[in-house]
Design a protein around this motif. Sequence first.
Motif, PDB file in Angstrom:
ATOM      1  N   LEU A 102       0.998  -1.588  -0.287  1.00 42.76           N
ATOM      2  CA  LEU A 102      -0.314   0.064   0.379  1.00 42.76           C
ATOM      3  C   LEU A 102       0.771   0.743  -0.083  1.00 42.76           C
ATOM      4  O   LEU A 102       0.662   2.168  -0.691  1.00 42.76           O
ATOM      5  CB  LEU A 102      -1.185  -0.071   1.412  1.00 42.76           C
ATOM      6  N   ALA A 103       2.135   1.123   1.002  1.00 43.48           N
ATOM      7  CA  ALA A 103       2.765   2.356   0.891  1.00 43.48           C
ATOM      8  C   ALA A 103       3.789   2.555  -0.658  1.00 43.48           C
ATOM      9  O   ALA A 103       3.656   3.539  -0.897  1.00 43.48           O
ATOM     10  CB  ALA A 103       4.003   2.243   1.825  1.00 43.48           C
ATOM     11  N   ASP A 104       3.747   1.804  -0.931  1.00 43.89           N
ATOM     12  CA  ASP A 104       4.471   1.832  -2.557  1.00 43.89           C
ATOM     13  C   ASP A 104       3.434   2.397  -3.497  1.00 43.89           C
ATOM     14  O   ASP A 104       3.918   3.055  -4.720  1.00 43.89           O
ATOM     15  CB  ASP A 104       4.902   0.972  -2.798  1.00 43.89           C
ATOM     16  N   MET A 105       2.043   2.121  -3.268  1.00 49.37           N
ATOM     17  CA  MET A 105       1.076   2.459  -4.586  1.00 49.37           C
ATOM     18  C   MET A 105       1.234   3.533  -4.134  1.00 49.37           C
ATOM     19  O   MET A 105       0.974   4.768  -5.283  1.00 49.37           O
ATOM     20  CB  MET A 105       0.087   1.675  -4.215  1.00 49.37           C
ATOM     21  N   ALA A 106       0.415   3.953  -2.209  1.00 46.82           N
ATOM     22  CA  ALA A 106       0.474   5.182  -2.398  1.00 46.82           C
ATOM     23  C   ALA A 106       1.200   7.189  -2.976  1.00 46.82           C
ATOM     24  O   ALA A 106       1.301   7.109  -3.780  1.00 46.82           O
ATOM     25  CB  ALA A 106       0.278   5.618  -1.095  1.00 46.82           C
ATOM     26  N   THR A 107       3.112   6.139  -2.866  1.00 48.58           N
ATOM     27  CA  THR A 107       3.902   6.790  -3.505  1.00 48.58           C
ATOM     28  C   THR A 107       3.791   7.182  -5.029  1.00 48.58           C
ATOM     29  O   THR A 107       4.207   8.263  -5.051  1.00 48.58           O
ATOM     30  CB  THR A 107       5.262   5.969  -2.593  1.00 48.58           C
ATOM     31  N   GLU A 108       3.936   6.143  -5.332  1.00 49.79           N
ATOM     32  CA  GLU A 108       4.196   6.301  -7.124  1.00 49.79           C
ATOM     33  C   GLU A 108       2.731   7.020  -7.511  1.00 49.79           C
ATOM     34  O   GLU A 108       2.722   7.706  -8.574  1.00 49.79           O
ATOM     35  CB  GLU A 108       4.178   4.234  -8.089  1.00 49.79           C
ATOM     36  N   ILE A 109       1.324   6.575  -7.246  1.00 56.53           N
ATOM     37  CA  ILE A 109       0.571   7.925  -7.162  1.00 56.53           C
ATOM     38  C   ILE A 109       0.493   9.066  -7.261  1.00 56.53           C
ATOM     39  O   ILE A 109      -0.032   9.553  -8.022  1.00 56.53           O
ATOM     40  CB  ILE A 109      -0.602   6.494  -7.153  1.00 56.53           C
ATOM     41  N   GLU A 110       1.120   9.377  -6.001  1.00 58.39           N
ATOM     42  CA  GLU A 110       1.492  11.019  -5.892  1.00 58.39           C
ATOM     43  C   GLU A 110       2.513  11.411  -6.745  1.00 58.39           C
ATOM     44  O   GLU A 110       1.861  12.494  -7.550  1.00 58.39           O
ATOM     45  CB  GLU A 110       1.821  11.352  -4.228  1.00 58.39           C
ATOM     46  N   ALA A 111       3.081  10.760  -7.220  1.00 62.75           N
ATOM     47  CA  ALA A 111       3.843  10.605  -8.448  1.00 62.75           C
ATOM     48  C   ALA A 111       3.659  11.229  -9.695  1.00 62.75           C
ATOM     49  O   ALA A 111       4.248  12.459 -10.377  1.00 62.75           O
ATOM     50  CB  ALA A 111       5.106  10.288  -7.855  1.00 62.75           C
ATOM     51  N   ALA A 112       2.668  10.064 -10.073  1.00 63.91           N
ATOM     52  CA  ALA A 112       2.696   9.934 -11.486  1.00 63.91           C
ATOM     53  C   ALA A 112       1.823  11.112 -11.765  1.00 63.91           C
ATOM     54  O   ALA A 112       0.946  11.790 -12.441  1.00 63.91           O
ATOM     55  CB  ALA A 112       0.938   9.143 -11.586  1.00 63.91           C
TER      56      ALA A 112
END
Length: 395
Positions: free
Chosen positions: A285-295
Amino acid sequence: MFFELNEEQLAVQEAARDFAQKELKPGVIERDSKGIFAAEQVRMMGELGFLGMMVSPEYGGGGMDSMSYVLAMEEISKIDNSCSVLMSVNNSLVCWGLEAYGTEEQKAKYLPKLATGEWIGSFCLSEPEAGSDATSQRTTAVDMGDHYLLNGTKNWITNGSSSSVHLVIAQTDPEKGHRGINAFIVEASWDGVTVGAKEDKLGIRSSDTHTIMYTDVKVPKENRIGEDGFGFKFAMKTLSGGRIGIAAQALGIAGGAYELAVAYSKEREAFGKAISRHQAIAFKLADMATEIEAAKLMVYRSAWLKDQHMDYDAASSMAKLYASDVAMRHTVEAVQIHGGYGFVKEYHVERLMRDAKITQIYEGTSEIQRIVISRNILKGQLYLPIFNNSMEPHV
Ligand code: CAA
């Protein structure tokens, strides 16, 4: 967020979210399974203004900025990507291209119908043997004096059977390379236009993707877009904006899968606690949230650059490249978090995973985006402008 969305943008975001939840979600699994075109929902999208968001009010559109469009695309793509690709093609390839480069007569004739969804548009560039290599057009348009005679085949055409207007790219003078390419407005009802069978696809299954054949179609001279030989640049300029729409679609797919994964992982228990409390899931979940914010930042910035009339070619390609990879990666993870439930249609994430794949392919594959980005670097664009800089506007 280090920049604020204004009230209009927030209202559009909320309206799109509401529409997607109330009108798109209930039938989306059945439409996807059976490949049913969402005719009623598309009609409603037209009525609500989602199909001509950036078109000037004088031509019946919403007169909104690209940021509002991106926010709406993102929300609708969390639920139904067959509807959001129709919306993207109609808004950013067809309506935007016509308004930016069409004559007054072309705009007055076609935009009011396209902006309200009375007519839907298609963008006909790809051919059986010219996809990524878009200058190798085999479709020809021969100058016959007062009209062009159009012959050829286009494939992978989104909105292939629902569209009334096609923007067709064709070769008018093979000797001149890309300068011998033109773009034409062709009406689907004209003699010689034939729509082939619907493609049976992995994802966006209710989107009507077709091959279209043109046989001796008479295209009036006044339906050419721009100066003679402008067609390839027309396609490239239009696709630069289109890629912002597809990047927003990918962002919505990733966000939709992430929201489902968070909710499910908080409810589902294993070994005496919610699976979200297990590090194996929490880190996903942490990786998903981080990369979605960057995108998200990349997608919003590309829309912002377009709204500022600054150069957005590299930014839109970067946003599409990154957001589509994030969508693919994290829809797979969302399925994994759901375990066996993720593999069945009822839980929605398998559909988002299938839909994600096309965002790495259409409107330029990820490999093509890397070509566009690297060429911009080599032209001297080492970094993209940031939000509060003072670069000169780029027309
Ligand atoms: N704006 C303006 N002009 C541009 C441009 C842009 N963004 N990009 C290129 N050009 C110009 C170049 O400057 C050049 O003009 P000059 O010779 O006058 O300088 C001309 O166009 C030719 O450019 P290139 O030499 O770069 O052309 P190329 O053959 O190397 O191809 C490419 C470039 C980027 C690979 C291009 O072919 C491309 O984008 N291919 C992918 C096509 C694509 O995205 N297809 C998607 C289909 S549509 C779809 O999927 C819609 C749907 O239904 C969902």
